[in-house]
Design an enzyme around this catalytic site. Structure first.
Site, short mmCIF file in Angstrom:
data_model
loop_
_atom_site.label_atom_id
_atom_site.label_comp_id
_atom_site.label_asym_id
_atom_site.label_seq_id
_atom_site.Cartn_x
_atom_site.Cartn_y
_atom_site.Cartn_z
N HIS A 190 0.81 -1.22 0.00
CA HIS A 190 0.00 0.00 0.00
C HIS A 190 0.84 1.27 0.00
O HIS A 190 0.32 2.38 -0.18
CB HIS A 190 -0.92 0.00 1.22
CG HIS A 190 -2.30 0.50 0.92
ND1 HIS A 190 -2.56 1.44 -0.05
CD2 HIS A 190 -3.51 0.19 1.45
CE1 HIS A 190 -3.86 1.70 -0.09
NE2 HIS A 190 -4.46 0.95 0.81
N ASP A 194 -2.34 2.09 -4.67
CA ASP A 194 -3.57 2.22 -3.88
C ASP A 194 -4.61 1.19 -4.34
O ASP A 194 -4.43 0.50 -5.33
CB ASP A 194 -4.13 3.64 -3.96
CG ASP A 194 -4.41 4.09 -5.39
OD1 ASP A 194 -4.70 3.23 -6.24
OD2 ASP A 194 -4.34 5.30 -5.65
#
Length: 220
Positions: A190, A194
């Site tokens: 992450h 995204d």
């Protein structure tokens, strides 16, 4: 494996789960095998999944990158060196198929077979297991619908593939019909990608699996 899993545990994972209709893939594999005249070649689903994955990566290159923990930098990789996790009696190994973007499905099939034989014999070379850019974990070959894989650092994504199984689905008119469904679970770093990017990437890969004829548009 202890070192790599310890590193992976520190990565902020984002997991994205999807179901893919594999009816066309099942037919394609059967057609490949029916027309196969080489006794040394056995066609499976995995080479098509690997090739379609490479085509999807071309549109979403950040999934094919590496993250440097110390420098906090991301390096996009030009070659799609797709690793395949293999469970052997000697332990878990992840050899990778180099430059998948430049290989045909048949070439991928042969290279995958070579790597499997070497892995089973515990004879993989350092080159075979280095330089990977993204990993596939075919957990469905053993059992299970899906898993939550841990990233093979410094890569930024890993994909667990469940087994293909017939499940009932409803048509728009309410009629129930059987569909060959495969569950996939994409684990991504992450810090680099995204959720929206992972979702769009998966949609692209899913389209190519459900309509493998579209791969012809990307063949050189």
């Amino acid at each position: 494996m202890v070192k790599s899993m310890t590193l992976a545990a520190k990565i902020p994972h984002f997991h994205y789960v999807e179901e893919i209709n594999c009816d066309a893939l099942v037919e394609l594999k059967a057609s490949f095998q029916k027309e196969n005249s080489d006794p040394d070649v056995k066609h499976t689903f995995l080479p098509v999944l690997i090739k379609s994955l490479s085509v999807a990566l071309s549109k979403y290159p950040f999934l094919n990158s590496c993250f440097n923990e110390e420098l906090q930098t991301v390096t996009l990789k030009g070659s799609h060196n797709i690793g395949v996790a293999m469970a052997t009696q000697h332990g878990l190994v992840v050899p990778n198929i180099k430059k998948v973007q430049s290989l045909s499905i048949l070439e991928i099939t042969k290279e995958l077979s070579r790597l499997i034989q070497l892995a089973l014999a515990n004879k993989l070379s350092p080159d075979d297991v280095s330089g990977g850019t993204i990993t596939l974990s075919n957990i469905g070959a053993i059992g299970g619908k899906f898993g939550s894989p841990l990233i093979n650092a410094p890569e930024v994504a890993i994909i667990a593939i469940g087994r293909i199984q017939k499940t009932p689905h409803f048509a728009d008119d309410g009629i129930v019909y059987p569909v060959s469904i495969m569950s996939v679970n994409i684990g991504a770093d992450h810090r680099v990608v995204d959720g929206a990017t992972v979702a769009r990437f998966c949609n692209e890969w899913k389209l190519l699996i459900e309509k493998p004829e579209l791969l012809m548009l990307h063949m050189r």
